[in-house]
Design a protein around this motif. Structure first.
Motif, PDB file in Angstrom:
ATOM      1  N   SER A 196      42.015   6.207  53.932  1.00 35.91           N
ATOM      2  CA  SER A 196      40.996   6.888  53.149  1.00 35.91           C
ATOM      3  C   SER A 196      41.672   7.153  51.804  1.00 35.91           C
ATOM      4  CB  SER A 196      40.568   8.198  53.815  1.00 35.91           C
ATOM      5  OG  SER A 196      41.643   9.112  53.832  1.00 35.91           O
ATOM      6  N   HIS A 197      40.911   7.281  50.780  1.00 30.24           N
ATOM      7  CA  HIS A 197      41.513   7.403  49.465  1.00 30.24           C
ATOM      8  C   HIS A 197      41.191   8.737  48.820  1.00 30.24           C
ATOM      9  CE1 HIS A 197      41.715   3.085  50.170  1.00 30.24           C
ATOM     10  NE2 HIS A 197      42.741   3.105  49.356  1.00 30.24           N
ATOM     11  N   GLY A 198      42.102   9.185  48.048  1.00 28.61           N
ATOM     12  CA  GLY A 198      41.981  10.413  47.288  1.00 28.61           C
ATOM     13  C   GLY A 198      42.977  10.334  46.142  1.00 28.61           C
ATOM     14  N   MET A 199      43.168  11.434  45.469  1.00 24.82           N
ATOM     15  CA  MET A 199      44.152  11.471  44.375  1.00 24.82           C
ATOM     16  C   MET A 199      45.025  12.696  44.526  1.00 24.82           C
ATOM     17  SD  MET A 199      42.391  10.479  40.797  1.00 24.82           S
ATOM     18  CE  MET A 199      42.661   8.854  40.183  1.00 24.82           C
ATOM     19  N   CYS A 200      46.289  12.490  44.275  1.00 26.55           N
ATOM     20  CA  CYS A 200      47.207  13.624  44.300  1.00 26.55           C
ATOM     21  C   CYS A 200      46.974  14.451  43.035  1.00 26.55           C
ATOM     22  CB  CYS A 200      48.651  13.134  44.399  1.00 26.55           C
ATOM     23  SG  CYS A 200      49.272  12.319  42.905  1.00 26.55           S
ATOM     24  N   PRO A 201      47.396  15.697  43.027  1.00 28.96           N
ATOM     25  CA  PRO A 201      47.190  16.556  41.861  1.00 28.96           C
ATOM     26  C   PRO A 201      47.773  15.988  40.560  1.00 28.96           C
ATOM     27  CG  PRO A 201      47.854  17.874  43.743  1.00 28.96           C
ATOM     28  CD  PRO A 201      47.970  16.439  44.151  1.00 28.96           C
ATOM     29  N   LYS A 202      48.920  15.349  40.651  1.00 28.34           N
ATOM     30  CA  LYS A 202      49.549  14.787  39.455  1.00 28.34           C
ATOM     31  C   LYS A 202      48.671  13.700  38.827  1.00 28.34           C
ATOM     32  CE  LYS A 202      53.951  12.887  37.891  1.00 28.34           C
ATOM     33  NZ  LYS A 202      55.302  12.493  38.289  1.00 28.34           N
ATOM     34  N   CYS A 203      48.128  12.796  39.664  1.00 27.62           N
ATOM     35  CA  CYS A 203      47.255  11.738  39.142  1.00 27.62           C
ATOM     36  C   CYS A 203      45.933  12.305  38.634  1.00 27.62           C
ATOM     37  CB  CYS A 203      47.006  10.675  40.203  1.00 27.62           C
ATOM     38  SG  CYS A 203      48.464   9.654  40.536  1.00 27.62           S
ATOM     39  N   CYS A 204      45.398  13.310  39.311  1.00 25.63           N
ATOM     40  CA  CYS A 204      44.166  13.957  38.829  1.00 25.63           C
ATOM     41  C   CYS A 204      44.390  14.527  37.434  1.00 25.63           C
ATOM     42  CB  CYS A 204      43.724  15.063  39.787  1.00 25.63           C
ATOM     43  SG  CYS A 204      42.954  14.474  41.289  1.00 25.63           S
ATOM     44  N   ASP A 205      45.502  15.213  37.238  1.00 21.59           N
ATOM     45  CA  ASP A 205      45.821  15.760  35.911  1.00 21.59           C
ATOM     46  C   ASP A 205      45.950  14.639  34.884  1.00 21.59           C
ATOM     47  OD1 ASP A 205      45.835  18.307  36.947  1.00 21.59           O
ATOM     48  OD2 ASP A 205      48.033  18.458  37.069  1.00 21.59           O
ATOM     49  N   LYS A 206      46.600  13.545  35.272  1.00 13.39           N
ATOM     50  CA  LYS A 206      46.820  12.425  34.355  1.00 13.39           C
ATOM     51  C   LYS A 206      45.501  11.797  33.915  1.00 13.39           C
ATOM     52  CE  LYS A 206      49.003   7.846  34.184  1.00 13.39           C
ATOM     53  NZ  LYS A 206      49.835   6.889  34.927  1.00 13.39           N
ATOM     54  N   TYR A 207      44.592  11.555  34.856  1.00 13.22           N
ATOM     55  CA  TYR A 207      43.368  10.821  34.540  1.00 13.22           C
ATOM     56  C   TYR A 207      42.195  11.721  34.132  1.00 13.22           C
ATOM     57  CZ  TYR A 207      45.754   6.749  36.373  1.00 13.22           C
ATOM     58  OH  TYR A 207      46.653   5.742  36.576  1.00 13.22           O
ATOM     59  N   TYR A 208      42.174  12.954  34.621  1.00 12.62           N
ATOM     60  CA  TYR A 208      41.013  13.815  34.342  1.00 12.62           C
ATOM     61  C   TYR A 208      41.370  15.117  33.630  1.00 12.62           C
ATOM     62  CZ  TYR A 208      38.990  10.653  37.762  1.00 12.62           C
ATOM     63  OH  TYR A 208      38.581   9.536  38.430  1.00 12.62           O
ATOM     64  N   GLY A 209      42.655  15.311  33.344  1.00 13.83           N
ATOM     65  CA  GLY A 209      43.105  16.565  32.743  1.00 13.83           C
ATOM     66  C   GLY A 209      42.429  16.907  31.430  1.00 13.83           C
ATOM     67  N   HIS A 210      41.958  15.920  30.714  1.00 18.03           N
ATOM     68  CA  HIS A 210      41.314  16.162  29.411  1.00 18.03           C
ATOM     69  C   HIS A 210      39.819  16.465  29.553  1.00 18.03           C
ATOM     70  CE1 HIS A 210      40.567  11.934  30.374  1.00 18.03           C
ATOM     71  NE2 HIS A 210      39.511  12.013  29.574  1.00 18.03           N
ATOM     72  N   GLU A 211      39.252  16.264  30.740  1.00 22.04           N
ATOM     73  CA  GLU A 211      37.816  16.455  30.950  1.00 22.04           C
ATOM     74  C   GLU A 211      37.489  17.945  31.126  1.00 22.04           C
ATOM     75  OE1 GLU A 211      35.506  14.132  30.891  1.00 22.04           O
ATOM     76  OE2 GLU A 211      36.811  12.363  30.847  1.00 22.04           O
ATOM     77  N   PRO A 212      36.457  18.427  30.429  1.00 22.05           N
ATOM     78  CA  PRO A 212      36.073  19.843  30.541  1.00 22.05           C
ATOM     79  C   PRO A 212      35.717  20.240  31.985  1.00 22.05           C
ATOM     80  CG  PRO A 212      34.940  18.821  28.687  1.00 22.05           C
ATOM     81  CD  PRO A 212      35.668  17.737  29.412  1.00 22.05           C
TER      82      PRO A 212
END
Length: 127
Positions: free
Chosen positions: A101-117
């Motif tokens: 199953s797929h998800g994202m670790c916190p580090k990758c979430c910050d990398k890809y979505y950190g700029h999103e409001p």
């Protein structure tokens, strides 16, 4: 079947390859019970041989997964024995009972979505 009941004769019979003996005169119930026991032993031996084969195959699969895997440093695909490049998930799923199953670790979430409001707001709520 033997008429010899001397222990040295019985031992000699076993040393020559006998696996059991019956003294004459034959008792049918004893004969049937001994044959039944030998058949059970044969079936257990066959079952053990099959299980050993299954364990050997499982060990080979584990060794395949533990061995050196050629992996692309860019896309992370793995080269198999036939020189085919497979996605990591596909490679593992075809060789094991694992599913992904797929998800994202916190580090990758910050990398890809950190700029999103919306991400900043959701992260702030968690804190």
């Amino acid at each position: 079947m033997t008429g010899l009941s001397n222990p040295s004769d019985i031992i000699k019979g076993f040393k020559l390859g006998g696996s059991d003996y019956l003294l004459k005169p034959i008792e049918l119930e004893e004969l049937f019970t001994r044959v039944e026991n030998h058949l059970k032993a044969i079936n257990l031996q066959a079952s053990l041989k099959k299980r050993n084969h299954e364990l050997h195959q499982a060990l080979q699969e584990i060794r395949t997964l533990e061995g050196l895997l050629p992996i692309c440093s860019s896309c992370k695909k793995i080269r198999d024995k036939t020189d085919q490049w497979l996605d990591l998930e596909e490679y593992i799923e075809t060789r094991t009972e694992a599913t992904f199953s797929h998800g994202m670790c916190p580090k990758c979430c910050d990398k890809y979505y950190g700029h999103e409001p919306w991400y900043k707001k959701a992260k702030k709520k968690k804190s």
